[in-house]
Design a protein around this motif. Structure first.
Motif, PDB file in Angstrom:
ATOM      1  N   LEU A 178     -51.078 -17.535  18.768  1.00  0.00           N
ATOM      2  CA  LEU A 178     -51.732 -18.047  17.562  1.00  0.00           C
ATOM      3  C   LEU A 178     -51.308 -19.480  17.290  1.00  0.00           C
ATOM      4  CD1 LEU A 178     -53.384 -17.678  14.944  1.00  0.00           C
ATOM      5  CD2 LEU A 178     -51.288 -16.849  13.860  1.00  0.00           C
ATOM      6  N   GLN A 179     -50.028 -19.759  17.439  1.00  0.00           N
ATOM      7  CA  GLN A 179     -49.542 -21.113  17.179  1.00  0.00           C
ATOM      8  C   GLN A 179     -50.139 -22.113  18.173  1.00  0.00           C
ATOM      9  OE1 GLN A 179     -45.295 -21.507  17.223  1.00  0.00           O
ATOM     10  NE2 GLN A 179     -45.326 -23.542  16.299  1.00  0.00           N
ATOM     11  N   LEU A 223     -47.503 -14.536  10.614  1.00  0.00           N
ATOM     12  CA  LEU A 223     -47.935 -13.426  11.465  1.00  0.00           C
ATOM     13  C   LEU A 223     -46.731 -12.666  12.016  1.00  0.00           C
ATOM     14  CD1 LEU A 223     -50.278 -11.948  12.869  1.00  0.00           C
ATOM     15  CD2 LEU A 223     -50.045 -13.569  14.768  1.00  0.00           C
ATOM     16  N   ALA A 275     -47.878 -19.047  12.297  1.00  0.00           N
ATOM     17  CA  ALA A 275     -47.204 -18.201  13.287  1.00  0.00           C
ATOM     18  C   ALA A 275     -46.056 -17.426  12.656  1.00  0.00           C
ATOM     19  CB  ALA A 275     -46.700 -19.058  14.444  1.00  0.00           C
TER      20      ALA A 275
END
Length: 461
Positions: free
Chosen positions: A407-408, A434, A431
């Motif tokens: 995601l990052q 999450l 990030a």
């Protein structure tokens, strides 16, 4: 004087150690060990604000940016190749220590030391390739590239992860704190000398490299003193037995290595990406905000390290019910700590930034707010990842960490070209958010997976 000091304080220290041993498997031991670690890190955090301010004020934005890019390069390569052998020592060595199997423990430690040395050699090769390929893109001339390469070598060859594991395995958190304090003290003294002689990127790199080497030396001396009674290094021919002594050893070592690499992405590798896209000055501002945010949330890393050792101990010698109690209490403790960090960011974050780095860096406060909040979220989830690692779920922890890192990366690629360093900070915050949700849900399920088990030891996974 020395004899008087020893006679006066030794009985008190022995009572303190006995009391800590009696609290084995409780939040009290975790907090006590974390306090020992923080005693060194608190000094380091204060001193880091001083020498970081000296670097920003004397080098200027561009030179400071180049300095932090070289730091990021060395630490990134180290994170990629270095195995978290301290986790291997604690995870597998705890059972050997409890069983009194000195032979198996000696073989494990020798294996971990070989792993550290091999990773350092591989890292030096990768660092050479990286400097040759990335140096021109980061604006490094021949002299700066040489300095970067030498600094990388110093960082990689100053390996101490196995020594750290030995100290934590034997509950020597106080001694480890003293060894950790060598880093900030050496950096501060080195920075003072560099500023008095001539402030330069090369001078600061020499000071930081010296700190790495002296800290590694201090850790190994302390580890030798902790294990010399009754523990002999294993001969190299005994390494073939390590796998039989420790089922799943290689898998655990590889998983922790990859996990450490992914965790490093939010710091060092992100700085490199910011430098490649937005330039050295922007990378310097990002690193400064990241460093200050992490300094406020230093408790996160210390609690996580203490938590891993204690959960591993409880997992071996205590019951599932006690493991759950430890998890619940530590989660509450860390969530409160995370909330306090966010409040501090709102109240003193901006003045602290100006005080440390000067008025030219006050504009980086939004970055500090986002990166500091990300660090606070990491603190809130302190007990989650160590719970999975220490109870034999390293692969699951790796998958969750990989999801947050992906995601990052996606957000960095999307945000950096348009929003610059602000986008990079937002990606880090997303990030961390999450990670908190994923690790929290899975760790809770893992710890409470057997609600009927209240009296039997937790089996190894």
């Amino acid at each position: 004087m020395r004899k008087m000091f020893r006679n006066t304080y030794r009985p008190w220290l022995e009572r303190l150690r006995a009391r800590g041993a009696a609290r084995s498997g409780t939040l009290g031991r975790v907090v006590e060990n974390a306090v020992w670690l923080l005693s060194g890190k608190a000094v380091g955090a204060i001193l880091s604000l001083i020498y970081l301010g000296m670097a920003t004020r004397t080098l200027g934005p561009d030179a400071f940016g180049q300095f932090v890019l070289i730091l990021g390069a060395g630490q990134a390569v180290s994170a990629i190749v270095t195995f978290s052998t301290w986790q291997v020592v604690v995870r597998y060595g705890m059972a050997h220590l409890q069983a009194g199997d000195r032979g198996a423990l000696g073989r494990l430690l020798t294996f971990c030391l070989a792993l550290d040395a091999g990773a350092a050699v591989v890292g030096c090769i990768l660092a050479t390739i990286g400097v040759v390929l990335l140096g021109p893109r980061l604006g490094w001339d021949a002299r700066l590239s040489r300095d970067a390469l030498l600094f990388c070598f110093a960082v990689l060859l100053s390996f101490r992860s196995t020594a750290v594991g030995i100290l934590r395995l034997h509950d020597r958190f106080g001694i480890a704190a003293a060894a950790d304090a060598v880093t900030p003290v050496t950096r501060l003294l080195g920075a003072l000398v560099v500023v008095m002689i001539h402030a330069s990127v090369t001078g600061f790199l020499i000071a930081w490299a010296a700190a790495e080497m002296l800290t590694a030396t201090a850790h190994w001396i302390a580890a030798f003193n902790a294990t010399r009674a009754g523990l002999q290094p294993a001969p190299w021919r005994g390494m073939t037995q390590v796998g039989r002594d420790n089922p799943g050893l290689w898998r655990f070592a590889l998983v922790t290595n990859i996990g450490a690499t992914l965790r490093a992405f939010s710091g060092q590798i992100s700085v490199l990406l910011v430098g490649l896209v937005a330039g050295p000055a922007a990378a310097g501002g990002y690193r400064l905000a990241f460093q200050l945010g992490r300094a406020l949330a230093k408790l996160s890393d210390m609690l996580a390290r203490s938590m891993f050792a204690e959960i591993a101990r409880v997992h071996v010698v205590r019951t599932a019910q006690e493991l759950r109690k430890l998890f619940l209490k530590s989660t509450r403790f860390s969530l409160i700590g995370g909330a306090v960090i966010i409040i501090l960011l709102l109240l003193i974050g901006k003045p602290a930034l100006g005080l440390v780095a000067g008025k030219h860096y006050v504009a980086a406060y939004p970055l500090l707010l986002m990166l500091g909040t990300a660090a606070a979220l990491d603190l809130g989830g302190t007990s989650f990842e160590p719970s999975l690692m220490a109870t034999g779920r390293a692969s699951l922890a790796l998958r969750l960490r990989l999801a947050a890192t992906i995601l990052q990366i996606v957000l960095l690629v999307a945000f950096l070209p348009t929003y610059g360093v602000t986008g990079a900070a937002a990606a880090t915050l997303a990030a961390s958010s999450l990670s908190l949700v994923l690790f929290g849900a899975v760790a809770w399920r893992a710890i409470y997976r057997r609600k009927d088990d209240v009296s039997t030891p937790v089996p190894s996974a």
